[in-house]
Motif scaffolding. Structure first.
Motif, mmCIF file in Angstrom:
data_model
loop_
_atom_site.group_PDB
_atom_site.id
_atom_site.type_symbol
_atom_site.label_atom_id
_atom_site.label_comp_id
_atom_site.label_asym_id
_atom_site.label_seq_id
_atom_site.Cartn_x
_atom_site.Cartn_y
_atom_site.Cartn_z
ATOM 1 N N GLY A 1 5.444 4.963 5.999
ATOM 2 C CA GLY A 1 5.587 4.068 4.861
ATOM 3 C C GLY A 1 5.982 4.825 3.609
ATOM 4 O O GLY A 1 5.426 5.895 3.319
ATOM 5 N N LYS A 2 6.987 4.307 2.873
ATOM 6 C CA LYS A 2 7.452 4.935 1.641
ATOM 7 C C LYS A 2 7.680 3.855 0.592
ATOM 8 O O LYS A 2 8.315 2.837 0.868
ATOM 9 N N ILE A 3 7.184 4.106 -0.599
ATOM 10 C CA ILE A 3 7.384 3.186 -1.725
ATOM 11 C C ILE A 3 7.893 3.983 -2.916
ATOM 12 O O ILE A 3 7.271 4.973 -3.320
ATOM 13 N N ASP A 4 9.029 3.571 -3.462
ATOM 14 C CA ASP A 4 9.570 4.153 -4.684
ATOM 15 C C ASP A 4 9.693 3.039 -5.717
ATOM 16 O O ASP A 4 10.353 2.017 -5.450
ATOM 17 N N HIS A 5 9.092 3.251 -6.864
ATOM 18 C CA HIS A 5 9.129 2.227 -7.912
ATOM 19 C C HIS A 5 9.532 2.854 -9.241
ATOM 20 O O HIS A 5 8.989 3.891 -9.645
ATOM 21 N N THR A 6 10.514 2.248 -9.896
ATOM 22 C CA THR A 6 10.954 2.686 -11.213
ATOM 23 C C THR A 6 10.817 1.521 -12.175
ATOM 24 O O THR A 6 11.358 0.436 -11.929
ATOM 25 N N ALA A 7 10.090 1.739 -13.260
ATOM 26 C CA ALA A 7 9.848 0.680 -14.244
ATOM 27 C C ALA A 7 10.321 1.144 -15.618
ATOM 28 O O ALA A 7 9.882 2.189 -16.109
#
Length: 748
Positions: free
Chosen positions: A603-609
């Motif tokens: 599982g991989k999560i990349d988040h840019t805000a």
């Protein structure tokens, strides 16, 4: 003397007009081309609006045609300023479209190549221009949406003309009617930069090639008093032409200064904006150029005010209106037609845009539908026109330029870990079957990679598809002891055959079921101490979920990317021999390893805000687990490195690739990315990981946790991202650097 002549000329005009009729002379405004420099025109328009001066006729070339066209359509100078200051010029002046626009099946390949060339008649072809820019077309269509059904430019709130160059004859083409967006796009098609515009059997490029300052055309329209604004800046010394781009631009527009001098003689008021060091490509300094135009406009405000007052005295009822834009919220179409593609493709295109008659269409509706079709990467551009139909209503006409059925792509990459490589790709659409995409990619360099893939969709609006993939990876992988000291080097060979059925939803997510066969082999490159030589192959049944709303593949400013893979590995067929200093020490049967089937999760999560216009927060979480007590035998995970360069890798700021090999890990990274200037980024990040929390025999070190951080300077080059990272971790060798240049090859 010049000022005296200007006042005298105006006085004579007023005297003649008074004698003949109580009607003010027609005042024209001409705006020159000049690329980014043309944004200074906005400041002149603001001064004209503030002075209450009525412009009766408008002409423009290139960027001048965009600004003049918007003013002619009815936008006030203040409205045009707001539009200009809020445009994403970098996107508009590129072939990039937000990655959010594409279907999930296309996102993994989008924006990963520095060169894309069409394949026609079994040969590579150079593009007619570097930039087609679908986003630019759509932005122009959005701006001019309220007047899209006006085909006679004299019927705009201010009669308007723009100038392009007929590429075949070399003569100017003065557009006075037709599709306003197409005319303006033709006027700004800089040769070799933007693709030319094909219209009615002619091919048009930038009007600045032959007439950058079309004052004469204003006189031909009936202008009696002319105002001209030039942002051209003559070359004072050949030494200024100090690079190939400047030389080429000067050659293309070599007649520009002669044209400016001749047309300037026709102006009653000539405004030459002191453009300074700004160039036609200075769109990153758009705000500064607009401000320069405002400053120049203030200097001419008294002349505009005096002229307006004089005309008001002469003509009873003289009035200036700053807001002249028609109120056109939507159009309804009795028919929808398509041109530019084969008739056999019409049903597919209509399905992609979800075309519906007798329904209201706003500007955003049309943009969304164009993006829906463009998302399949089958088209070079999609534009539209609003035309009258035979019943007195309207019809929508799509003008579509198809992409060639085959495209050749190339990219170069250097990475501290994987070395230098050249990636070559050939992509064909509908080659083996309708609704399909087939591709072959190879990465030639220190570590070979190759991938063949066939994607079969079951209709363009059907969410179901099937993807078959063959992947090969040959990678040198160093090994380390428990103290993170390098002990050996293996050549890892990996082969994959994968088949997956996918269900995709609205360009954001996809889910699927699949079966894959994998073969791994580890060949020792350093034969000292304890080492092994072996191979393993096995099957996996799995389910996968992906979610992607990132706006760019690199240096994203917003969005989230999630990849989850869960499966069951079975049918292992290992074969290993063990050695001590080149002496046989046993095999898998005499010195057995506990192996067998096991469950597996990645599982991989990349988040840019976005935090502000230049600052964004970054969050990255990873989990890679082989469950149960059985050893995975070469199917374990590596932790380290800043880019995904090989299968089963979890990126981490601190250790090098391969310094930590484990059967289970979980990590979290948090960081801040600051856009220093247009394409320069600085990122600071900190991360921590735990691993070996699933107890089993493995090649992992004894350490169960690690922390680290990195400082990255990145620059968005035409060949891809340039990243230089200083990484630190107290447990793995302290400080070291990491470099990546260009687009890494897509890995598993």
């Amino acid at each position: 003397m010049k000022k005296f002549l200007t006042i005298l000329s105006l006085t004579l005009w007023l005297a003649v007009a008074t004698a003949l009729a109580q009607k003010a002379p027609k005042v024209s405004l001409t705006l020159s081309g000049g690329g980014a420099k043309g944004l200074a025109h906005i400041g002149i328009l603001k001064a004209i609006d503030s002075a209450g001066l009525r412009i009766d006729l408008l002409t423009g070339t290139s960027m001048g045609s965009i600004v003049a066209g918007a003013y002619a359509a009815g936008y006030s100078a203040d409205s045009i300023e707001i539009i200009a200051r809020n445009l994403d010029w970098k996107t508009l002046l590129s072939n990039m479209v937000s990655m959010r626009s594409f279907i999930m099946e296309e996102k993994s390949e989008y924006g990963k190549y520095a060169i894309e060339l069409p394949i026609k008649d079994k040969a590579l072809k150079l593009p007619k221009g570097f930039l087609e820019s679908q986003e630019l077309w759509m932005k122009l269509e959005e701006i001019f949406f309220p007047v899209h059904d006006i085909k006679n430019f004299d019927k705009l709130s201010i009669p308007f003309r723009c100038v392009a160059t007929d590429l075949a004859t070399g003569k100017p083409k003065v557009f006075s009617s037709g599709n306003l967006v197409t005319a303006i796009r033709a006027s700004m098609a800089i040769p070799g930069v933007f693709s030319p515009v094909d219209l009615d059997g002619h091919r048009y490029v930038d009007g600045a090639v032959v007439r950058n300052f079309p004052v004469k055309d204003a006189l031909d329209m009936g202008a009696e008093y002319t105002i001209g604004v030039s942002v051209s800046q003559p070359v004072k010394n050949a030494a200024e032409l100090d690079d190939a781009t400047k030389v080429l631009g000067h050659v293309i527009f070599i007649n520009e200064e002669k044209d400016r001098q001749e047309e300037a003689k026709l102006c009653n008021i000539l405004i030459e904006v002191p453009i300074g060091d700004f160039s036609s490509g200075s769109f990153a300094k758009a705000d500064d150029i607009v401000d320069l135009g405002i400053e120049t406009g203030r200097k001419f405000y008294p002349a505009f005010k005096k002229l307006a007052d004089s005309l008001r005295t002469l003509e009873p009822g003289y009035a200036h209106r700053s807001q002249r834009l028609p109120v056109t919220a939507q159009y309804t179409f009795n028919a929808i037609e398509v041109k530019g593609i084969k008739k056999s493709m019409h049903p597919s295109f209509m399905e992609q845009v979800n075309a519906q008659t007798n329904a209201p269409y706003t500007a955003q509706d049309l943009i969304r539908r164009s993006r829906n079709a463009y998302a399949y990467r089958m088209y070079n551009s999609i534009t539209y026109d609003v035309l009258p139909d035979s019943t007195g209503g309207r019809k929508l006409l799509y003008d579509v330029k198809p992409d060639p059925s085959g495209i050749f792509k190339a990219a170069i990459n250097y990475n501290t870990f994987a070395g230098i490589s050249l990636t070559l790709n050939a992509t064909a659409r509908n080659l083996l079957s309708p609704f399909s995409r087939s591709l072959l990619s190879v990465s030639i360099g220190d570590n070979f990679r190759g991938m063949a893939e066939h994607l079969q969709m079951f209709g363009y609006r059907n969410p179901l598809s099937n993807r078959t993939q063959v992947y090969v990876e040959l990678q040198e992988l160093p090994t380390y002891d428990a103290d993170f000291n390098r002990t050996g080097l293996y050549k890892q060979r990996y082969y994959l055959i994968d088949n997956q059925f996918l269900n995709s939803g609205k360009r954001k997510w996809s889910a699927g079921l699949g079966v894959r066969w994998e073969y791994l082999q580890a060949v020792p490159e350093i034969q000292k101490g304890l080492y092994f030589d072996g191979r393993n192959h096995f099957l996996s049944a799995y389910t996968q979920f992906a979610y992607n709303t990132l706006d760019k593949p690199f240096f994203a400013s917003k969005g989230t990317k999630i990849d989850i893979w869960a499966g069951y590995v079975f049918g292992l067929k290992p074969s290993f021999n063990f050695y001590i200093d080149d002496n046989f020490a046993g095999d898998l049967n005499t010195d057995p390893i506990d192996f067998g089937n096991y469950a597996r999760l990645l599982g991989k999560i990349d988040h840019t805000a976005p935090i502000s216009n230049r600052l964004a927060g970054i969050l990255k979480a990873q989990a890679c687990i082989n469950f149960g007590p059985k050893s995975s035998l070469l199917n374990n995970f590596t932790l380290g490195g800043m880019n995904y360069m090989m299968r089963n890798q979890a990126v981490f700021a601190g250790p090098r690739e391969g310094q930590i090999i484990t059967e289970s890990l979980s990590s979290l990274l948090a960081g801040l990315r600051w856009r220093v200037v247009s394409d320069l980024y600085a990122t600071i990040s900190a991360n921590a990981a735990v691993y070996d929390f699933v107890s089993k025999t493995s090649f992992s070190t004894a350490t169960s946790w690690i922390g680290g951080g990195g400082l990255t300077l990145g620059y968005n080059l035409p060949i891809g991202p340039l990243e230089w990272t200083v990484m630190y971790t107290p447990k793995v060798g302290g400080v070291h650097t990491y470099i990546n240049i260009g687009f890494p090859f897509k890995t598993q």
